[in-house]
Design an enzyme around this catalytic site. Structure first.
Site, PDB file in Angstrom:
ATOM      1  N   ASN A  40     151.038  22.312 -26.590  1.00 27.12           N
ATOM      2  CA  ASN A  40     151.819  23.075 -27.460  1.00 27.12           C
ATOM      3  C   ASN A  40     151.598  23.138 -28.874  1.00 27.12           C
ATOM      4  O   ASN A  40     151.153  22.104 -29.361  1.00 27.12           O
ATOM      5  CB  ASN A  40     153.142  22.448 -27.167  1.00 27.12           C
ATOM      6  CG  ASN A  40     154.325  22.711 -28.050  1.00 27.12           C
ATOM      7  OD1 ASN A  40     154.816  24.014 -27.865  1.00 27.12           O
ATOM      8  ND2 ASN A  40     154.763  22.067 -29.149  1.00 27.12           N
ATOM      9  N   GLU A  41     151.783  24.131 -29.600  1.00 25.40           N
ATOM     10  CA  GLU A  41     151.535  24.454 -30.988  1.00 25.40           C
ATOM     11  C   GLU A  41     150.287  23.493 -31.469  1.00 25.40           C
ATOM     12  O   GLU A  41     150.636  22.881 -32.188  1.00 25.40           O
ATOM     13  CB  GLU A  41     152.703  23.800 -31.435  1.00 25.40           C
ATOM     14  CG  GLU A  41     153.734  24.988 -31.394  1.00 25.40           C
ATOM     15  CD  GLU A  41     155.305  25.056 -32.387  1.00 25.40           C
ATOM     16  OE1 GLU A  41     154.825  23.836 -33.099  1.00 25.40           O
ATOM     17  OE2 GLU A  41     156.128  25.583 -32.304  1.00 25.40           O
ATOM     18  N   GLU A  60     158.848  29.976 -27.262  1.00 23.26           N
ATOM     19  CA  GLU A  60     159.642  29.784 -28.078  1.00 23.26           C
ATOM     20  C   GLU A  60     160.455  30.746 -29.117  1.00 23.26           C
ATOM     21  O   GLU A  60     159.525  31.401 -29.829  1.00 23.26           O
ATOM     22  CB  GLU A  60     159.326  28.361 -29.071  1.00 23.26           C
ATOM     23  CG  GLU A  60     158.956  26.972 -28.290  1.00 23.26           C
ATOM     24  CD  GLU A  60     158.679  26.107 -29.248  1.00 23.26           C
ATOM     25  OE1 GLU A  60     159.123  25.947 -30.300  1.00 23.26           O
ATOM     26  OE2 GLU A  60     157.983  25.052 -28.612  1.00 23.26           O
ATOM     27  N   GLN A  64     167.140  26.438 -27.826  1.00 22.31           N
ATOM     28  CA  GLN A  64     167.211  25.616 -26.493  1.00 22.31           C
ATOM     29  C   GLN A  64     168.480  25.674 -25.719  1.00 22.31           C
ATOM     30  O   GLN A  64     169.295  26.244 -26.348  1.00 22.31           O
ATOM     31  CB  GLN A  64     166.752  24.249 -26.982  1.00 22.31           C
ATOM     32  CG  GLN A  64     165.372  24.097 -27.614  1.00 22.31           C
ATOM     33  CD  GLN A  64     164.878  22.589 -27.725  1.00 22.31           C
ATOM     34  OE1 GLN A  64     165.459  21.553 -27.121  1.00 22.31           O
ATOM     35  NE2 GLN A  64     163.852  22.294 -28.216  1.00 22.31           N
ATOM     36  N   TYR A  66     160.270  32.373 -34.489  1.00 25.06           N
ATOM     37  CA  TYR A  66     161.641  32.124 -34.827  1.00 25.06           C
ATOM     38  C   TYR A  66     162.297  33.177 -35.904  1.00 25.06           C
ATOM     39  O   TYR A  66     161.372  33.787 -36.628  1.00 25.06           O
ATOM     40  CB  TYR A  66     162.001  30.971 -35.380  1.00 25.06           C
ATOM     41  CG  TYR A  66     161.795  29.736 -34.261  1.00 25.06           C
ATOM     42  CD1 TYR A  66     163.029  29.370 -33.372  1.00 25.06           C
ATOM     43  CD2 TYR A  66     160.592  29.126 -34.025  1.00 25.06           C
ATOM     44  CE1 TYR A  66     162.550  28.449 -32.323  1.00 25.06           C
ATOM     45  CE2 TYR A  66     160.276  27.998 -33.095  1.00 25.06           C
ATOM     46  CZ  TYR A  66     161.424  27.574 -32.273  1.00 25.06           C
ATOM     47  OH  TYR A  66     161.191  26.604 -31.322  1.00 25.06           O
ATOM     48  N   GLU A 100     163.786  20.513 -24.482  1.00 22.44           N
ATOM     49  CA  GLU A 100     162.983  19.509 -25.045  1.00 22.44           C
ATOM     50  C   GLU A 100     163.888  18.052 -25.243  1.00 22.44           C
ATOM     51  O   GLU A 100     164.900  17.881 -25.433  1.00 22.44           O
ATOM     52  CB  GLU A 100     162.518  19.764 -26.397  1.00 22.44           C
ATOM     53  CG  GLU A 100     161.614  18.969 -27.138  1.00 22.44           C
ATOM     54  CD  GLU A 100     160.866  19.578 -28.429  1.00 22.44           C
ATOM     55  OE1 GLU A 100     159.821  18.833 -28.886  1.00 22.44           O
ATOM     56  OE2 GLU A 100     161.137  20.756 -28.680  1.00 22.44           O
TER      57      GLU A 100
END
Length: 524
Positions: A201-202, A328, A377, A270, A54
């Site tokens: 995204n999201e 993610e 990432q 996460y 990103e």
């Protein structure tokens, strides 16, 4: 019982199974493991081992894309020592340009002569001035150097259908349209043939704070204008999926979007050491064993979350045509002291490698539905594979896990049957051992084992019915402390080593897995 309550109950049951170990081991302290034949059709997709780049902190700028004057191997401004490191672990796909950044990114700003590209403010990540010198052509050149599949995230939050459709035409068409002529003028005569496209995204958060019902209508509109072009492969259209265990989001997407309009559905999950998004997320280094235990306990929730979403998807897609992509995931800690909070720069310890090995084992074991994932990432951000400091570069413990596990890419899943011993901390316990196994096309079997216990060696006796093998070898990642990490002055504190603690005893495999280690065995 409502549908949502049923799914919540399924999640609770899955978590209970993951955390329970009623028959920890035999009386001799040896755990019995059986490698089952499995279904030849269930393959561990190589795309589970994908990564994420990103426009955030120093991932792109001062990571992949460096100043012309920096004295490192480069192709143009692409840093080649990073490229070579990632080629070594066979990175299968790379997601770009975000993340939250994707829904403020306008692709036309990043093509054409560099000097003429407009600057923009990166409002999400540190309010940095983005000069757009790294754009579509530069990213796709990076992917070609990496020999990896590009995975583009289209701007749904602040963009338009026309903007997304134009990007697809620019990259994938070979007809003499104005956009194709522009691509050729910008130096690429042939279509790029980009197949993987995330539609937002999201969208439940930074991608627009939409409701699930609203997003599915928006998605269908965008997907309608996401055209296939004869010069390129069909598009893999990917739905912006749920945050963590949000069953309603997945249910609404699967119910409202026709299966023929989506190739995949995403999930973001996460691992936070403290488990809290408010206040401290936890330290990247210098943590206690209790904090380590808490981190791995939170990591193991991934199995219940994936199980929950897969069960919902099965209701609407019994043939499992739609892939679940955990695009993610990873450890998210507080940033390193003295660094920009918006850059999300954190160190990477053996603990993070154990999280990576555990998570990848979970994905492998769900290979019938999980067919893609992206660690967050790749460089200098969150649970990175690579850290840089001007000319210096180091490989993190997490990198070494991906090196170990690349043997599972596109191999047949071999399910494992065992009951893990407990790793006990005070009044709590979690499974000490997790594992996955696969058979390569040439018949070689690989078993990846993670021992989370910081003190106890795990003794295993493994039966492999139907597997013909003569020799066993292995590689291991471990260190003296779970908080050990690599620095630019000591880049090899945590590194891979050969492993000779496995033996063939009759037709069974006997192995002792050291504490706090990630181990991959190869049986030939």
């Amino acid at each position: 019982m409502t549908t949502e309550n049923l799914h919540n109950r399924l999640c609770q049951l899955a978590l209970a199974v993951a955390l329970a170990s009623p028959l920890a081991a035999t009386a001799q302290g040896t755990t019995t493991v059986t490698v089952q034949p499995g279904d030849p059709k269930v393959m561990i997709s190589k795309h589970i081992y994908g990564h994420f780049a990103e426009h955030l902190g120093r991932c792109i700028y001062d990571g992949f894309w460096v100043d012309e004057k920096l004295n490192v191997p480069k192709q143009g401004r692409i840093r080649m020592d990073i490229v070579e490191a990632l080629r070594k672990i066979k990175v299968p796909n790379l997601r770009w340009p975000g993340g939250c950044f994707a829904d403020t990114y306008h692709w036309r700003d990043g093509v054409g002569p560099t000097a003429q590209r407009p600057k923009m403010l990166n409002m999400w990540w540190g309010n940095n001035l983005e000069d757009n010198s790294f754009g579509t052509h530069e990213f796709l050149e990076l992917c070609q150097l990496l020999n990896t599949e590009p995975y583009l995230a289209a701007n749904v939050g602040s963009g338009t259908v026309q903007e997304m459709a134009g990007w697809m035409e620019y990259l994938n068409s070979n007809d003499d349209t104005p956009l194709v002529l522009e691509r050729r003028k910008n130096g690429h005569s042939e279509p790029y043939k980009v197949s993987w496209w995330g539609i937002g995204n999201e969208s439940w958060g930074c991608g627009g704070n939409m409701t699930a019902e609203y997003y599915t209508d928006v998605y269908k509109r965008y997907a309608t204008f996401a055209h296939n072009y004869p010069a390129s492969p069909p598009l893999k259209k990917i739905v912006s999926g749920a945050n963590g265990d949000d069953a309603h989001w997945t249910e609404t997407c699967m119910k409202n979007i026709p299966l023929n309009q989506m190739w995949g559905l995403t999930l973001h999950q996460y691992t936070l050491p403290t488990g809290s998004w408010t206040g401290s997320k936890g330290k990247a280094t210098g943590f206690t064993e209790q904090e380590y235990f808490n981190t791995l306990r939170n990591c193991l929730k991934m199995d219940a979350v994936v199980t929950k979403h897969a069960a919902i998807m099965d209701k609407y897609d019994k043939d499992k045509k739609v892939a679940l992509l955990v695009d993610e995931w990873g450890v998210w800690t507080d940033v390193e002291p003295g660094t920009n909070p918006g850059f999300l720069y954190q160190q990477n310890s053996l603990r993070d490698a154990l999280v990576a090995g555990t998570t990848l084992n979970i994905f492998n074991n769900h290979a019938d539905r999980v067919r893609g994932a992206n660690l967050a990432q790749a460089v200098n951000v969150l649970q990175a594979l690579v850290l840089t400091d001007k000319e210096r570069m180091l490989l993190t413990p997490t990198y070494h896990v991906f090196d170990l596990y690349q043997v599972h890419q596109d191999a047949q899943l071999l399910p494992l049957q065992f009951q893990s011993p407990d790793y006990v901390m005070g009044s709590e316990k979690i499974p000490a051992l997790n594992a996955s196994a696969s058979r390569a096309a040439n018949g070689t079997v690989h078993i990846s084992l993670v021992n989370l216990d910081t003190k106890k060696t795990q003794k295993l006796e493994t039966a492999l019915p139907g597997v013909s093998w003569k020799t066993v070898s292995g590689r291991i990642l471990t260190s003296r402390n779970v908080s050990d990490y690599n620095t630019f002055d000591k880049p090899n504190t945590v590194q891979l080593a050969s492993f000779n603690g496995a033996r063939k005893r009759g037709d069974k495999l006997s192995v002792e897995v050291p504490p706090q280690s990630v181990l991959v065995l190869e049986l030939k």
